[in-house]
Design a protein around this motif. Structure first.
Motif, PDB file in Angstrom:
ATOM      1  N   GLU A 164      -3.769  -7.112  10.301  1.00  0.00           N
ATOM      2  CA  GLU A 164      -3.406  -6.634   8.849  1.00  0.00           C
ATOM      3  C   GLU A 164      -4.700  -5.862   8.047  1.00  0.00           C
ATOM      4  O   GLU A 164      -5.665  -6.357   8.179  1.00  0.00           O
ATOM      5  CB  GLU A 164      -3.052  -7.825   7.999  1.00  0.00           C
ATOM      6  N   LEU A 165      -4.203  -4.459   7.803  1.00  0.00           N
ATOM      7  CA  LEU A 165      -5.145  -3.725   7.278  1.00  0.00           C
ATOM      8  C   LEU A 165      -4.939  -3.405   6.022  1.00  0.00           C
ATOM      9  O   LEU A 165      -3.852  -2.927   5.579  1.00  0.00           O
ATOM     10  CB  LEU A 165      -5.300  -2.554   8.146  1.00  0.00           C
ATOM     11  N   GLN A 166      -5.905  -3.504   5.057  1.00  0.00           N
ATOM     12  CA  GLN A 166      -5.942  -3.327   3.749  1.00  0.00           C
ATOM     13  C   GLN A 166      -6.168  -1.713   3.274  1.00  0.00           C
ATOM     14  O   GLN A 166      -7.034  -1.283   3.790  1.00  0.00           O
ATOM     15  CB  GLN A 166      -6.658  -4.341   2.860  1.00  0.00           C
ATOM     16  N   VAL A 167      -4.952  -1.164   2.593  1.00  0.00           N
ATOM     17  CA  VAL A 167      -5.151   0.181   2.217  1.00  0.00           C
ATOM     18  C   VAL A 167      -4.835   0.364   0.824  1.00  0.00           C
ATOM     19  O   VAL A 167      -3.697  -0.046   0.324  1.00  0.00           O
ATOM     20  CB  VAL A 167      -4.090   1.069   3.072  1.00  0.00           C
ATOM     21  N   PHE A 168      -5.935   0.442  -0.042  1.00  0.00           N
ATOM     22  CA  PHE A 168      -5.914   0.089  -1.329  1.00  0.00           C
ATOM     23  C   PHE A 168      -5.292  -1.222  -1.699  1.00  0.00           C
ATOM     24  O   PHE A 168      -5.823  -2.108  -1.370  1.00  0.00           O
ATOM     25  CB  PHE A 168      -4.789   1.657  -2.252  1.00  0.00           C
ATOM     26  N   ASP A 169      -4.136  -1.002  -2.443  1.00  0.00           N
ATOM     27  CA  ASP A 169      -3.528  -2.523  -2.769  1.00  0.00           C
ATOM     28  C   ASP A 169      -2.564  -2.815  -2.021  1.00  0.00           C
ATOM     29  O   ASP A 169      -1.782  -3.713  -2.403  1.00  0.00           O
ATOM     30  CB  ASP A 169      -3.085  -2.232  -4.375  1.00  0.00           C
ATOM     31  N   ARG A 170      -2.510  -2.366  -1.003  1.00  0.00           N
ATOM     32  CA  ARG A 170      -1.260  -2.828   0.080  1.00  0.00           C
ATOM     33  C   ARG A 170      -1.805  -3.135   1.268  1.00  0.00           C
ATOM     34  O   ARG A 170      -2.593  -2.518   1.929  1.00  0.00           O
ATOM     35  CB  ARG A 170      -0.241  -1.871   0.017  1.00  0.00           C
ATOM     36  N   LYS A 171      -1.251  -4.394   2.069  1.00  0.00           N
ATOM     37  CA  LYS A 171      -1.488  -4.670   3.634  1.00  0.00           C
ATOM     38  C   LYS A 171      -0.428  -4.039   4.379  1.00  0.00           C
ATOM     39  O   LYS A 171       0.762  -4.309   3.974  1.00  0.00           O
ATOM     40  CB  LYS A 171      -1.723  -6.208   3.488  1.00  0.00           C
ATOM     41  N   PHE A 172      -0.860  -3.682   5.452  1.00  0.00           N
ATOM     42  CA  PHE A 172       0.001  -3.158   6.541  1.00  0.00           C
ATOM     43  C   PHE A 172      -0.273  -3.845   7.594  1.00  0.00           C
ATOM     44  O   PHE A 172      -1.379  -4.173   8.243  1.00  0.00           O
ATOM     45  CB  PHE A 172      -0.124  -1.650   6.902  1.00  0.00           C
ATOM     46  N   VAL A 188     -14.028   0.058   9.407  1.00  0.00           N
ATOM     47  CA  VAL A 188     -14.038   1.622   9.150  1.00  0.00           C
ATOM     48  C   VAL A 188     -12.837   2.066   9.485  1.00  0.00           C
ATOM     49  O   VAL A 188     -12.447   3.011   8.526  1.00  0.00           O
ATOM     50  CB  VAL A 188     -15.120   1.828  10.286  1.00  0.00           C
ATOM     51  N   CYS A 189     -11.758   1.469  10.249  1.00  0.00           N
ATOM     52  CA  CYS A 189     -10.562   2.037   9.996  1.00  0.00           C
ATOM     53  C   CYS A 189      -9.640   1.962   8.758  1.00  0.00           C
ATOM     54  O   CYS A 189      -9.121   3.049   8.310  1.00  0.00           O
ATOM     55  CB  CYS A 189      -9.744   1.201  11.327  1.00  0.00           C
ATOM     56  N   GLN A 190     -10.025   1.036   8.052  1.00  0.00           N
ATOM     57  CA  GLN A 190      -9.268   0.797   6.616  1.00  0.00           C
ATOM     58  C   GLN A 190      -9.877   1.974   5.825  1.00  0.00           C
ATOM     59  O   GLN A 190      -9.124   2.659   4.875  1.00  0.00           O
ATOM     60  CB  GLN A 190      -9.592  -0.419   5.874  1.00  0.00           C
ATOM     61  N   LYS A 191     -11.267   2.422   5.840  1.00  0.00           N
ATOM     62  CA  LYS A 191     -11.476   3.379   5.078  1.00  0.00           C
ATOM     63  C   LYS A 191     -10.978   4.587   5.586  1.00  0.00           C
ATOM     64  O   LYS A 191     -10.958   5.611   4.797  1.00  0.00           O
ATOM     65  CB  LYS A 191     -13.257   3.538   5.433  1.00  0.00           C
ATOM     66  N   MET A 192     -10.877   4.935   6.817  1.00  0.00           N
ATOM     67  CA  MET A 192     -10.283   6.071   7.268  1.00  0.00           C
ATOM     68  C   MET A 192      -9.025   6.479   6.904  1.00  0.00           C
ATOM     69  O   MET A 192      -8.511   7.420   6.511  1.00  0.00           O
ATOM     70  CB  MET A 192     -10.096   6.198   8.947  1.00  0.00           C
ATOM     71  N   LEU A 193      -8.160   5.242   7.002  1.00  0.00           N
ATOM     72  CA  LEU A 193      -6.733   5.274   6.190  1.00  0.00           C
ATOM     73  C   LEU A 193      -6.603   5.616   4.914  1.00  0.00           C
ATOM     74  O   LEU A 193      -5.760   6.298   4.462  1.00  0.00           O
ATOM     75  CB  LEU A 193      -6.029   3.731   6.481  1.00  0.00           C
ATOM     76  N   GLU A 194      -7.591   5.003   4.090  1.00  0.00           N
ATOM     77  CA  GLU A 194      -7.643   5.396   2.542  1.00  0.00           C
ATOM     78  C   GLU A 194      -8.087   7.092   2.424  1.00  0.00           C
ATOM     79  O   GLU A 194      -7.638   7.422   1.379  1.00  0.00           O
ATOM     80  CB  GLU A 194      -8.826   4.563   1.716  1.00  0.00           C
ATOM     81  N   TRP A 195      -8.997   7.323   3.303  1.00  0.00           N
ATOM     82  CA  TRP A 195      -9.301   8.823   2.992  1.00  0.00           C
ATOM     83  C   TRP A 195      -8.289   9.745   3.504  1.00  0.00           C
ATOM     84  O   TRP A 195      -8.217  10.620   2.855  1.00  0.00           O
ATOM     85  CB  TRP A 195     -10.649   8.922   4.196  1.00  0.00           C
TER      86      TRP A 195
END
Length: 361
Positions: A164-172, A188-195
């Motif tokens: 489960e990865l958190q991207v802003f206010d949603r988990k995928f 770091v993957c979560q940061k890549m997704l947000e970027w």
């Protein structure tokens, strides 16, 4: 005092800034990693002696040819759950002659939410006794176990974990299959997704994604576009992507099992593909304005680069700065870099991931 990690990260930053200076990018955005417990997977040899058995890795000897065995009792770069499990698992394996007999390697795959899959790899056939003992071990340690030997694969429960990865206010949720590619540094993957989502902004048009893998970027990016057409060649990755799309209840994504090269032929109407027809995918119905690519280390072939040049916006994530730099020679003919990022997926190594947003000149 500057830490060893920060010194190495600073060297990567300097390298990337110098390497891409000729393209006049904007200021580099830097996304660092935790200094410890960042790897969600780890693989070890099992070294047997007359009276002991331990995790091992290898390093080159001074002659550069022979390999030196290094005993590994703890592995600080791996997720804390892996470090906590390592001694408990080893103790159980050592205490049982069936589970330890000719055990060759142990692979760990963990998640941020606590799931753990362990692959035990042997140099001998696995029988029913092994299977029953492994089931008991799986239950005792609350882990999933897969047994492997030549021509044999025994899956006791599942051959995957769900991250489960958190991207802003949603988990995928993401199905991550044993031995398939996944991003090793989840934080770091979560940061890549947000970027990537910030680079995409919000569009009323459609997104094309090439090399989509298990849908790592596809899922959060789908919230930014009307529709998404994602392509991937590997069957296991396409299967995982379809599962991930369904589990996350996203209904604006279609996945085509095509290579980037074949998609280019289909997009240019140079060749028809039965796979597209069977999946009820009509490429011509899409109104693309953005393309997202996360290619393998070899980069992108010239025909696909020519295809990318036709899009208004290109979001390019790269695991190899050298091939990204080379690909930009062609892409910079039609586009300019408007966002530029470094993602430190692999601390304490020379590897670095980078990202660019390219917009048409």
């Amino acid at each position: 005092m500057t830490s060893i990690y920060q010194q190495q990260l600073d060297a990567k930053i300097e390298r990337i800034r110098n390497q891409f200076a000729e393209y006049q990018p904007p200021e580099l955005e830097v996304f660092s990693s935790p200094e410890k417990h960042f790897r969600m997977r780890a693989e070890f040899r099992i070294w047997h002696t007359e009276d002991d058995m331990f995790y091992a890795m290898f390093e080159r000897a001074e002659d550069g040819i022979q390999k030196k065995v290094v005993r590994v009792d703890e592995f600080p770069i791996a997720d804390k759950s892996i470090n906590d499990l390592m001694p408990a698992l080893l103790s159980e394996l050592k205490s049982n002659a069936v589970l330890s007999k000719r055990l060759f390697e142990v692979h760990f795959l963990s998640t941020l939410n606590g799931e753990m899959l362990v692959s035990l790899i042997y140099r001998c056939p696995l029988d029913q006794d092994w299977e029953q003992l492994a089931k008991n071990l799986s239950s005792k340690l609350n882990i999933k176990i897969i047994g492997r030997s030549r021509g044999q694969k025994i899956v006791l429960t599942d051959e995957y974990v769900v991250e489960e990865l958190q991207v802003f206010d949603r988990k995928f949720k993401y199905k991550q299959i044993e031995s398939s590619f996944t991003q090793p540094n989840a934080q770091v993957c979560q940061k890549m997704l947000e970027w990537a989502c910030n680079a995409a902004q919000t569009s009323d048009k459609d997104l094309l994604e090439l090399y989509c893998g298990n849908g790592n970027f596809t899922l959060p990016l789908s919230l930014k576009f009307n529709r998404v057409l994602a392509t991937e060649l590997a069957k296991s990755s396409v299967y995982a992507a379809q599962w991930n799309i369904e589990q996350n209840q996203i209904n604006n994504i279609q996945v085509a099992r095509l290579s980037a090269e074949d998609f280019t032929l289909a997009f240019n109407a140079e060749r028809e593909f039965r796979r597209l027809q069977e999946a009820n995918i009509d490429i011509q119905s899409y109104d693309f304005d953005t393309v997202f690519v996360d290619p393998p280390r070899a980069g992108i072939d010239d025909d696909t680069l020519k295809l990318l040049q036709r899009f208004n916006r290109i979001i390019y994530i790269s695991c190899n700065p050298d091939t990204l730099h080379d690909n930009l020679k062609m892409l910079s003919e039609t586009h300019k870099i408007t966002k530029f990022a470094l993602f430190d997926q692999f601390p304490y190594t020379h590897h670095v991931e980078s990202g660019v947003l390219l917009e048409k000149i």
